[in-house]
Scaffold this motif. Sequence first.
Motif, PDB file in Angstrom:
ATOM      1  N   LEU A   1      -8.721 -12.573  -5.291  1.00 56.59           N
ATOM      2  CA  LEU A   1      -7.369 -11.832  -5.499  1.00 56.59           C
ATOM      3  C   LEU A   1      -7.583 -11.108  -4.119  1.00 56.59           C
ATOM      4  O   LEU A   1      -8.264 -10.110  -4.181  1.00 56.59           O
ATOM      5  CB  LEU A   1      -7.211 -11.183  -6.715  1.00 56.59           C
ATOM      6  CG  LEU A   1      -7.133 -11.829  -8.023  1.00 56.59           C
ATOM      7  CD1 LEU A   1      -7.042 -10.767  -9.350  1.00 56.59           C
ATOM      8  CD2 LEU A   1      -5.670 -12.541  -8.135  1.00 56.59           C
ATOM      9  N   ALA A   2      -6.563 -11.082  -3.179  1.00 58.28           N
ATOM     10  CA  ALA A   2      -6.677 -10.184  -2.180  1.00 58.28           C
ATOM     11  C   ALA A   2      -5.594  -9.319  -2.435  1.00 58.28           C
ATOM     12  O   ALA A   2      -4.327  -9.774  -2.404  1.00 58.28           O
ATOM     13  CB  ALA A   2      -6.317 -11.192  -1.056  1.00 58.28           C
ATOM     14  N   PHE A   3      -5.809  -7.914  -2.461  1.00 56.40           N
ATOM     15  CA  PHE A   3      -4.780  -6.914  -2.803  1.00 56.40           C
ATOM     16  C   PHE A   3      -4.132  -6.353  -1.158  1.00 56.40           C
ATOM     17  O   PHE A   3      -4.785  -6.151  -0.422  1.00 56.40           O
ATOM     18  CB  PHE A   3      -5.498  -5.650  -3.377  1.00 56.40           C
ATOM     19  CG  PHE A   3      -5.929  -5.805  -4.816  1.00 56.40           C
ATOM     20  CD1 PHE A   3      -5.140  -5.459  -5.745  1.00 56.40           C
ATOM     21  CD2 PHE A   3      -7.210  -6.867  -4.954  1.00 56.40           C
ATOM     22  CE1 PHE A   3      -5.720  -5.761  -7.206  1.00 56.40           C
ATOM     23  CE2 PHE A   3      -7.483  -7.016  -6.531  1.00 56.40           C
ATOM     24  CZ  PHE A   3      -6.553  -6.421  -7.294  1.00 56.40           C
ATOM     25  N   PRO A   4      -2.656  -6.621  -1.226  1.00 57.89           N
ATOM     26  CA  PRO A   4      -2.129  -6.287  -0.035  1.00 57.89           C
ATOM     27  C   PRO A   4      -2.127  -4.684   0.046  1.00 57.89           C
ATOM     28  O   PRO A   4      -2.115  -3.891  -0.773  1.00 57.89           O
ATOM     29  CB  PRO A   4      -0.730  -6.719  -0.153  1.00 57.89           C
ATOM     30  CG  PRO A   4      -0.578  -6.875  -1.708  1.00 57.89           C
ATOM     31  CD  PRO A   4      -2.101  -7.122  -2.220  1.00 57.89           C
ATOM     32  N   GLN A   5      -1.987  -4.222   1.264  1.00 54.76           N
ATOM     33  CA  GLN A   5      -2.059  -2.648   1.425  1.00 54.76           C
ATOM     34  C   GLN A   5      -0.671  -2.191   1.083  1.00 54.76           C
ATOM     35  O   GLN A   5       0.442  -2.953   1.554  1.00 54.76           O
ATOM     36  CB  GLN A   5      -2.309  -2.487   3.008  1.00 54.76           C
ATOM     37  CG  GLN A   5      -2.743  -0.931   3.008  1.00 54.76           C
ATOM     38  CD  GLN A   5      -3.404  -0.454   4.308  1.00 54.76           C
ATOM     39  OE1 GLN A   5      -3.960  -1.496   4.993  1.00 54.76           O
ATOM     40  NE2 GLN A   5      -3.530   0.792   4.718  1.00 54.76           N
ATOM     41  N   PRO A   6      -0.381  -1.304   0.101  1.00 55.04           N
ATOM     42  CA  PRO A   6       0.854  -0.818  -0.212  1.00 55.04           C
ATOM     43  C   PRO A   6       1.625  -0.095   1.011  1.00 55.04           C
ATOM     44  O   PRO A   6       0.877   0.613   1.964  1.00 55.04           O
ATOM     45  CB  PRO A   6       0.518   0.105  -1.317  1.00 55.04           C
ATOM     46  CG  PRO A   6      -0.932   0.481  -1.213  1.00 55.04           C
ATOM     47  CD  PRO A   6      -1.619  -0.657  -0.403  1.00 55.04           C
ATOM     48  N   THR A   7       2.898  -0.129   1.028  1.00 53.71           N
ATOM     49  CA  THR A   7       3.775   0.574   1.828  1.00 53.71           C
ATOM     50  C   THR A   7       3.612   2.114   1.557  1.00 53.71           C
ATOM     51  O   THR A   7       3.340   2.398   0.598  1.00 53.71           O
ATOM     52  CB  THR A   7       5.259  -0.027   1.934  1.00 53.71           C
ATOM     53  OG1 THR A   7       5.608   0.329   0.602  1.00 53.71           O
ATOM     54  CG2 THR A   7       5.258  -1.353   2.192  1.00 53.71           C
ATOM     55  N   GLU A   8       4.121   3.068   2.421  1.00 54.16           N
ATOM     56  CA  GLU A   8       4.188   4.328   2.188  1.00 54.16           C
ATOM     57  C   GLU A   8       5.138   4.596   0.902  1.00 54.16           C
ATOM     58  O   GLU A   8       5.052   5.378   0.178  1.00 54.16           O
ATOM     59  CB  GLU A   8       4.734   4.958   3.636  1.00 54.16           C
ATOM     60  CG  GLU A   8       4.885   6.408   3.436  1.00 54.16           C
ATOM     61  CD  GLU A   8       3.436   7.192   3.289  1.00 54.16           C
ATOM     62  OE1 GLU A   8       3.324   8.052   2.737  1.00 54.16           O
ATOM     63  OE2 GLU A   8       2.554   6.793   3.962  1.00 54.16           O
TER      64      GLU A   8
END
Length: 184
Positions: free
Chosen positions: A99-106
């Motif tokens: 499971l690759a967690f994307p970096q959340p936006t601001e």
Amino acid sequence: MKEVLDRCERKMNKTIDALKGELASVRAGRANPAILDKVLVDYYGAPTPINQMAAVSVSEARVLVIQPWDKSTLKSIEKAIQASDIGINPVNDGNVLRLAFPQPTEERRKELVRDIKKMGEESKVGIRNIRRDSMEKLKALKKDNSITEDDQKNGEKKIQDITDKFVKKIDAVVAEKEKEVLSI
């Protein structure tokens, strides 16, 4: 009276534990095995948590690896994750799921912080309700002449002190989670 104070503190501790559990499931962009706690897999007809049928580990900061002990359950686990509200598609390489967690936006991080603060406020309301119930128990004890008026006042002061301590704990837990969410 000591029983009332002990029960009050026990209930407040449970409230803090519940908050920590709730916050652990908040997806902050980092790989966290706790996010899978609510995902159940149909394993021979019984809903089973993933952590009871596979080794769940963090291989990198944003990658969660799920290695089932029984390889035949790989597809079932994959389907359960896809059907859940996690919002991440697992990558199946035949042996493990990643499971690759994307970096959340601001914007998403600010939204998460709002949710975290809301959870903290709900916990504080729970703490205050416990305080109110404990105060009422002391009043009932005073009414039954089981304790004196001085004991009641001392008990109320102790309950308030316990309440203040737990409200500070909630603030600390919430601040720690906010820092984690914003520092990604």
